[in-house]
Enzyme design. Structure first.
Site, PDB file in Angstrom:
ATOM      1  N   GLY A  77       0.915  -1.054   0.004  1.00  0.00           N
ATOM      2  CA  GLY A  77       0.143   0.212   0.093  1.00  0.00           C
ATOM      3  C   GLY A  77       1.176   1.396   0.011  1.00  0.00           C
ATOM      4  N   GLU A  78       0.358   2.542   0.125  1.00  0.00           N
ATOM      5  CA  GLU A  78       0.653   3.882   0.836  1.00  0.00           C
ATOM      6  C   GLU A  78       1.142   4.832  -0.565  1.00  0.00           C
ATOM      7  OE1 GLU A  78       5.003   3.039   2.280  1.00  0.00           O
ATOM      8  OE2 GLU A  78       5.054   2.237   4.062  1.00  0.00           O
ATOM      9  N   GLY A  79       1.154   3.857  -2.083  1.00  0.00           N
ATOM     10  CA  GLY A  79       0.908   3.867  -2.936  1.00  0.00           C
ATOM     11  C   GLY A  79       2.075   3.511  -3.644  1.00  0.00           C
TER      12      GLY A  79
END
Lengths: 365, 365
Positions: free
Chosen positions: A332-334
């Site tokens: 995740g996080e980008g």
């Protein structure tokens, strides 16, 4: 704001797509030899309404952070305060998303849309369109909490409809601010301990698959926790029986604040006809909500990567999107969106920079 | 030179790999959540012999260009002079590889290892390690022709053993020069009208698959040409019956000058313990030759992408390599390797830049 944004989302522009196909055929390379990049360049021309479409530079990652009442159901071994601690890590530049953003020259904006605990930093900004918003500058924090974490969806609705709408509108606002500041492409990011649980519930609610198909191991939970997580998702769906035709109702019942904000972020990008590069399972679960609000918003979505979470593949299939990268990421996080960014940029730069057979004096077959 | 290079190729360093695995476990992310990137970072530590391994910056693409006697068998509709014309396009910065190299900040060196026709440019350089060798500078041409195109492999050997060796040593020399100039990673590129035909023959010779499994449509030939191309590959293999234990013999019989040079380029990278990012079917056919010369050279290879050519998948399977990107590309030039470069760089930068749980004050599960 939500209704106006939905109304502004429109279909791809066919003449621009035709022009892009014709330009691709004149470039010094065998027809079709850039595979997926050619199709992508055509779609981005259709989104921009012209050929070549603008190079998607000044990329902007928006990390929406929130906490989850369902954390109380022990769906993850990570303590809830890690959400706020990781926000601190993002702002200090120490997370993987920061490394990938520096490498890609992308800005990072962290939006507190509902972190439960205290945030370990002092100076939130609310002006994301300052002149130094892009490039290697430090990440910024936007404080926009709708509530300090959702309620436990196995007990009650995660949010009220008003709270869900407010979170969606935070996302719309951030998308608009970043585009106003010059972002040529938006990237989704997320942080929220336990947030793969509401993501699984959203995917099951919007696609109709069983909880077992939509639920994954998140950060890597063990077998008993995984089986329990599936039952938690199933219980929440049984309690609320959300109507997939009512995306705000679905988000309120079983969503998260960051999921709702990301749905708005995607809608905001689509309304401005700027591509939005989706990260992993949180992003694609939110993208299903965006597509339920405005089916044409899918035209603005580019799937960055195929998350290792099984629900991501279910959602991507429903959206009709093929991810650019498939490397078993589940962070995740980008991070997955950032790894895919050079593919998107490269696809468009080809239309701007590559010589034609005529101009280069290269013979054709 | 070839024998010394082969002797310098060694296995991965286990202590460095153990150190990289231990470091990955301390970084602020769930264990394993970076998927393939974690495995890649471990392998690159093993290649460098230390943890963290150097960031693979100052990337250098080497495009080896050559022509092919088998072009006379009408295996492609493209005229042979396109090889030289595309070299001109590379040097003018107008090809797709130039766009992707500019985007990635990589240098481009074009090596004429055997173009048949005249080259449309005037100033070849032979010093690839000038101070301005990297970054956005214009591509450079190195003139190192072994012969002006190969012979027709359906009639006679494509090259003599001496010519094959000379071409391999051109590749070794270029790899060494680029590493001397500071390149932290080498990328393979190629140009040669008809060069998927010798690539298919090399793949069939080294792996033992039938010509039909190793042969693809190259630039996109029609059905009759494709069937004919398979027969041409089969005829060449029948004529020469090359011994896969004798890579120089295989290259001489059914290879190309750029294939031989690329085999040397891969060996040269491995001998210097610098990673070499493989492009498409030409690169992986040459990599099979490199692996036959020195099995440990596979440790230095990173598969950039899965070419649409079926032979590429046959070769990757034999090499035990999983490509980073799979986007249906079939252009060559180094384009697929360049698209994968940020994944490699990102994988290593994580080891250098990401905070640990301790340093960031983030709780563990």
């Amino acid at each position: 704001m939500l209704e106006n944004t939905i109304a502004a989302v429109g279909p791809l522009d066919e003449p621009a797509m035709t022009a892009a196909r014709q330009l691709q055929a004149r470039l010094t390379k065998p027809a079709g030899s850039l595979g997926v990049l050619e199709e992508l360049s055509v779609r981005l021309a259709g989104l921009a309404g012209g050929c070549p479409p603008p190079v998607p530079d000044r990329a902007a990652v928006a990390i929406f952070a929130g906490d989850h009442g369902v954390h109380a159901q022990r769906v993850t071994p990570w303590p809830q305060e890690v959400t706020g601690q990781m926000v601190g890590n993002f702002l200090a530049g120490g997370a993987v998303v920061n490394t990938f953003a520096r490498q890609a020259g992308a800005s990072v904006t962290v939006i507190d849309v509902g972190v439960a605990g205290p945030l370990p930093v002092a100076d939130p900004v609310d002006d994301v369109d300052a002149p130094d918003s892009f490039g290697p500058a430090m990440p910024r924090l936007v404080s926009a909490p709708v509530r300090r974490g959702t309620r436990d969806m196995t007990v009650t609705a995660a949010m009220t409809r008003q709270e869900a709408r407010a979170a969606v509108e935070v996302g719309i606002g951030i998308a608009g601010d970043l585009v106003d500041a010059g972002a040529g492409i938006l990237l989704t990011g997320d942080m929220g301990i336990a947030n793969t649980t509401p993501a699984a519930a959203l995917i099951a609610a919007f696609t109709g698959v069983d909880a077992v198909e939509a639920t994954g191991r998140g950060t890597g939970v063990d077998d008993p926790t995984y089986q329990h997580k599936i039952e938690v998702v199933r219980a929440a769906l049984r309690r609320h029986d959300p109507d997939p035709e009512d995306p705000l109702g679905v988000l309120a019942a079983v969503g998260g604040l960051e999921h709702a904000a990301l749905a708005g972020f995607v809608l905001g990008a689509a309304a401005r006809r700027v591509p939005v590069l989706l990260d992993g399972v949180i992003a694609v679960s939110a993208a299903l909500a965006a597509a339920a609000f405005a089916p044409d918003s899918v035209a603005a979505m580019v799937a960055g990567h195929r998350s290792a979470e099984p629900g991501a593949t279910v959602a991507l299939r429903r959206l009709g999107l093929t991810p650019l990268i498939d490397l078993g990421l589940r962070l995740g996080e980008g991070t997955g969106a950032l790894l895919a960014l050079p593919v998107v940029t490269g696809a468009v730069r080809v239309l701007h920079e590559v010589a034609t057979f005529d101009s280069a004096g290269v013979a054709e077959k």
